[in-house]
Design a protein around this motif. Sequence first.
Motif, short mmCIF file in Angstrom:
data_model
loop_
_atom_site.label_atom_id
_atom_site.label_comp_id
_atom_site.label_asym_id
_atom_site.label_seq_id
_atom_site.Cartn_x
_atom_site.Cartn_y
_atom_site.Cartn_z
N SER A 49 21.17 -11.49 -26.67
CA SER A 49 21.81 -12.08 -25.48
C SER A 49 23.12 -12.76 -25.84
O SER A 49 24.13 -12.60 -25.14
N TYR A 50 23.11 -13.50 -26.94
CA TYR A 50 24.35 -14.17 -27.38
C TYR A 50 25.42 -13.16 -27.78
O TYR A 50 26.60 -13.34 -27.47
N LEU A 51 25.03 -12.10 -28.47
CA LEU A 51 26.01 -11.09 -28.88
C LEU A 51 26.61 -10.37 -27.68
O LEU A 51 27.81 -10.07 -27.66
N LEU A 52 25.79 -10.09 -26.67
CA LEU A 52 26.31 -9.44 -25.46
C LEU A 52 27.28 -10.38 -24.72
O LEU A 52 28.36 -9.96 -24.30
N GLU A 53 26.90 -11.64 -24.57
CA GLU A 53 27.77 -12.60 -23.89
C GLU A 53 29.06 -12.80 -24.68
O GLU A 53 30.15 -12.85 -24.11
N GLU A 54 28.95 -12.92 -26.00
CA GLU A 54 30.15 -13.07 -26.83
C GLU A 54 31.04 -11.84 -26.70
O GLU A 54 32.27 -11.95 -26.63
N GLY A 55 30.44 -10.65 -26.65
CA GLY A 55 31.21 -9.43 -26.49
C GLY A 55 31.97 -9.40 -25.18
O GLY A 55 33.14 -8.99 -25.12
N ALA A 56 31.31 -9.83 -24.10
CA ALA A 56 31.98 -9.87 -22.80
C ALA A 56 33.15 -10.85 -22.84
O ALA A 56 34.24 -10.54 -22.32
N GLU A 57 32.95 -12.00 -23.45
CA GLU A 57 34.04 -12.97 -23.56
C GLU A 57 35.17 -12.44 -24.44
O GLU A 57 36.35 -12.68 -24.18
N ALA A 58 34.82 -11.69 -25.49
CA ALA A 58 35.84 -11.10 -26.36
C ALA A 58 36.70 -10.10 -25.60
O ALA A 58 37.92 -10.08 -25.73
N VAL A 59 36.05 -9.26 -24.78
CA VAL A 59 36.80 -8.28 -23.99
C VAL A 59 37.72 -9.00 -23.01
O VAL A 59 38.89 -8.61 -22.83
N ARG A 60 37.23 -10.06 -22.40
CA ARG A 60 38.08 -10.83 -21.48
C ARG A 60 39.27 -11.47 -22.22
O ARG A 60 40.38 -11.50 -21.70
#
Length: 155
Positions: A49-60
């Motif tokens: 869950s943290y990796l997915l959320e971090e990935g979304a923030e990275a793309v943003r």
Amino acid sequence: MKRITQHGFFLIEVVVAASVITAVLLLLLGAIQNSVEASQRSLERTQVSYLLEEGAEAVRAIRDNNWNTISSLTTNTTYYLSWSGSAWSITTSPNTIDAFTRTVVFSPVSRDVNQDIVSTGGTDDPGTKKVVLTVTWNSQSGPKSETLSFYIANI
């Protein structure tokens, strides 16, 4: 005179008691093993869950830094996110974090005459991309993956 007719009764009591204690210990060990496995699964899900959320923030963050970085990528191609120490970047080199691999795929977006996103037909919207983040890992029960999909726009 009283005759002793209970020869070996103590031995039977010891065998029964040992059997009961063994059964209880086996049940406790099974419960502990199930608890450890559930804890491991919970830890994996939390990390994913943290990796997915971090990935979304990275793309943003990449989008906020320069939309052309995203718009120039080949659509429907697997990319990886990488942290250079000061900024996020998108690479073609696999990037594994512990036992987890995070991938990102950008897809084109089409809109209908009402400007609603459609899966078929419509016209291409170059200012919007669909993002699919996937985290894969090997758990004790075999390969697993979780996916997060969202849209990102040039704002």
